[in-house]
Design a protein around this motif. Structure first.
Motif, mmCIF file in Angstrom:
data_model
loop_
_atom_site.group_PDB
_atom_site.id
_atom_site.type_symbol
_atom_site.label_atom_id
_atom_site.label_comp_id
_atom_site.label_asym_id
_atom_site.label_seq_id
_atom_site.Cartn_x
_atom_site.Cartn_y
_atom_site.Cartn_z
ATOM 1 N N ARG A 55 0.739 -0.741 3.676
ATOM 2 C CA ARG A 55 -0.027 0.025 2.666
ATOM 3 C C ARG A 55 0.086 1.471 2.850
ATOM 4 O O ARG A 55 0.334 2.287 1.907
ATOM 5 C CB ARG A 55 -1.573 -0.282 2.630
ATOM 6 C CG ARG A 55 -2.301 0.304 1.429
ATOM 7 C CD ARG A 55 -3.595 -0.248 1.591
ATOM 8 N NE ARG A 55 -4.320 0.460 0.377
ATOM 9 C CZ ARG A 55 -5.808 0.520 0.125
ATOM 10 N NH1 ARG A 55 -6.231 -0.295 0.814
ATOM 11 N NH2 ARG A 55 -6.196 0.516 -1.099
ATOM 12 N N ALA A 56 0.221 1.798 4.203
ATOM 13 C CA ALA A 56 0.375 3.215 4.414
ATOM 14 C C ALA A 56 1.892 3.852 3.899
ATOM 15 O O ALA A 56 2.162 4.890 3.687
ATOM 16 C CB ALA A 56 0.425 3.686 6.028
ATOM 17 N N LEU A 57 2.924 2.716 3.950
ATOM 18 C CA LEU A 57 4.208 2.977 3.693
ATOM 19 C C LEU A 57 4.446 3.164 2.313
ATOM 20 O O LEU A 57 5.126 4.010 1.786
ATOM 21 C CB LEU A 57 5.050 2.019 4.443
ATOM 22 C CG LEU A 57 5.332 2.090 5.752
ATOM 23 C CD1 LEU A 57 6.186 0.611 6.060
ATOM 24 C CD2 LEU A 57 6.042 3.057 6.281
ATOM 25 N N GLU A 58 3.442 2.561 1.519
ATOM 26 C CA GLU A 58 3.480 2.628 -0.039
ATOM 27 C C GLU A 58 2.854 3.843 -0.558
ATOM 28 O O GLU A 58 3.213 4.363 -1.526
ATOM 29 C CB GLU A 58 3.115 1.366 -0.509
ATOM 30 C CG GLU A 58 3.583 0.165 -0.140
ATOM 31 C CD GLU A 58 3.075 -1.093 -0.464
ATOM 32 O OE1 GLU A 58 1.820 -1.231 -1.188
ATOM 33 O OE2 GLU A 58 3.518 -2.506 -0.451
ATOM 34 N N ARG A 59 1.820 4.455 0.144
ATOM 35 C CA ARG A 59 0.951 5.322 -0.276
ATOM 36 C C ARG A 59 1.359 6.599 0.439
ATOM 37 O O ARG A 59 0.938 6.746 1.807
ATOM 38 C CB ARG A 59 -0.603 4.885 -0.089
ATOM 39 C CG ARG A 59 -1.042 3.599 -1.052
ATOM 40 C CD ARG A 59 -1.035 4.058 -2.371
ATOM 41 N NE ARG A 59 -2.160 5.109 -2.577
ATOM 42 C CZ ARG A 59 -3.430 4.894 -2.961
ATOM 43 N NH1 ARG A 59 -3.917 3.613 -2.928
ATOM 44 N NH2 ARG A 59 -4.222 5.774 -3.113
ATOM 45 N N GLU A 60 1.748 7.591 0.090
ATOM 46 C CA GLU A 60 1.773 8.860 0.806
ATOM 47 C C GLU A 60 0.547 9.788 1.000
ATOM 48 O O GLU A 60 0.674 10.194 1.745
ATOM 49 C CB GLU A 60 2.802 9.817 -0.231
ATOM 50 C CG GLU A 60 4.102 9.290 -0.258
ATOM 51 C CD GLU A 60 5.169 10.396 -0.864
ATOM 52 O OE1 GLU A 60 4.532 11.474 -1.263
ATOM 53 O OE2 GLU A 60 6.222 9.974 -1.050
ATOM 54 N N ASP A 61 -0.549 9.393 0.254
ATOM 55 C CA ASP A 61 -1.761 10.125 0.564
ATOM 56 C C ASP A 61 -2.605 9.319 1.615
ATOM 57 O O ASP A 61 -3.800 9.967 1.815
ATOM 58 C CB ASP A 61 -2.514 9.783 -0.608
ATOM 59 C CG ASP A 61 -2.911 8.627 -1.347
ATOM 60 O OD1 ASP A 61 -1.864 7.573 -0.998
ATOM 61 O OD2 ASP A 61 -3.913 8.403 -2.028
ATOM 62 N N VAL A 67 -3.041 7.918 5.530
ATOM 63 C CA VAL A 67 -2.336 8.053 6.947
ATOM 64 C C VAL A 67 -2.751 6.699 7.711
ATOM 65 O O VAL A 67 -3.780 6.166 7.908
ATOM 66 C CB VAL A 67 -2.888 9.150 7.740
ATOM 67 C CG1 VAL A 67 -2.306 9.312 9.092
ATOM 68 C CG2 VAL A 67 -2.866 10.496 6.926
#
Length: 295
Positions: free
Chosen positions: A96-102, A104
């Motif tokens: 999920r962190a890789l898909e969402r830049e917002d 961490v």
């Protein structure tokens, strides 16, 4: 002649052999499995949530496996690197962190988590507590002190002495007369029996029992002192077992392989000497206390 030259090279040692054996499949797979297991651990967020509460950081659920962290009114800037006034959305789902830049990605190695650990262990926050205990057979007003001691060993980070020193603290539970009650009331059992005392009540109680608390602190320190030397001895033994064989191996290899430099051997010798000196200066520090008053 060519065969003789090849045998000489093999006898002297070839870096190619080291390269061929540098990856051991079974060990590598076990290591990868342990890393994945650590990443999937469910202990990270409960730890972060508790640390945030101590450090004055507000938490808000964002969605599944994600939370928003914001500085609260009691937060002191600098405790958590990367936490701005606008807050930060964190997750422990790597995909999920890789898909969402917002978002961490949080792990035990993340600088923010490391900052939490440093703030909790190095700052004075949460290192003293007052609790009440109701147990049959103990008259009201009986005082006990639970003290935690850790090994303090100032040394350069490059020595990595935490590998050789105990991570778990030493625990002692004493009364005013100096009796050791650690075995009678283990930590988990004591936690289940203790109740929190309201801050206003605690502020009234502490000045009245200051002298008794100081006496119990002295008792606990005297109990802890004899444990330091065995810890030093064990740490020194572990360090020597780790570094001396490496020094001996390099010295033996240098006899047949001129490529082994004196600097390589000197590095390990210096590491060993510095580690031994640091361990000799290690001390036991009182890391936290809990004063218990029977009701």
């Amino acid at each position: 002649a060519e065969a003789a030259a090849l045998r000489d090279k093999l006898h002297e040692g070839r870096d190619a052999l080291i390269e061929l054996n540098s990856c051991r499949g079974d060990q590598a797979r076990k290591l990868i499995g342990r890393i994945e297991e650590e990443e999937n651990s469910e202990a990270l967020w409960p730890y972060m949530e508790q640390a945030c509460d101590i450090l004055g950081v507000e938490t808000e659920e964002h969605s599944a496996d994600a939370h928003i962290l914001r500085p609260g009114e009691n937060y002191s800037a600098g405790y958590l690197p990367g936490l701005s006034e606008d807050g930060l959305t964190v997750t422990w789902d790597r995909e999920r962190a890789l898909e969402r830049e917002d978002m961490v990605f949080m792990s035990w190695e993340h600088p923010m988590v490391a900052g939490m650990m440093d703030a909790v262990t190095d700052a004075g926050l949460g290192k003293a507590a007052l609790a009440s205990l109701s147990v049959k057979g103990l008259p009201a007003g009986t005082l006990m002190l639970e003290a935690l001691f850790t090994v303090h060993c100032p040394a350069p980070a490059g020595l990595q002495l935490t590998r050789y020193l105990p991570l778990l603290p030493l625990r002692f539970l004493v009364d005013v007369n100096g009796r050791d009650l650690s075995e009678v009331l283990p930590h988990d059992r004591l936690n289940g029996l203790c109740s929190n005392i309201r801050r206003r009540t605690a502020q009234e109680v502490v000045p009245r029992i200051r002298a008794e608390v100081e006496t119990m602190v002295d008792h606990a320190s005297q109990m802890a002192a004899p444990h330091l030397e065995p810890l030093r001895t064990k740490a020194l033994e572990s360090i020597r077992n780790a570094l001396e064989p490496e020094i001996e191996r390099l010295e033996a290899l240098r006899e047949v392989n001129p490529a082994v430099r004196d600097e390589e051997i000197g590095f390990y010798r210096n590491q060993l000497a510095a580690a031994e000196a640091a361990i000799e200066n290690a001390s036991l520090d009182m890391d936290g206390i809990r004063v218990i008053v029977t009701a």
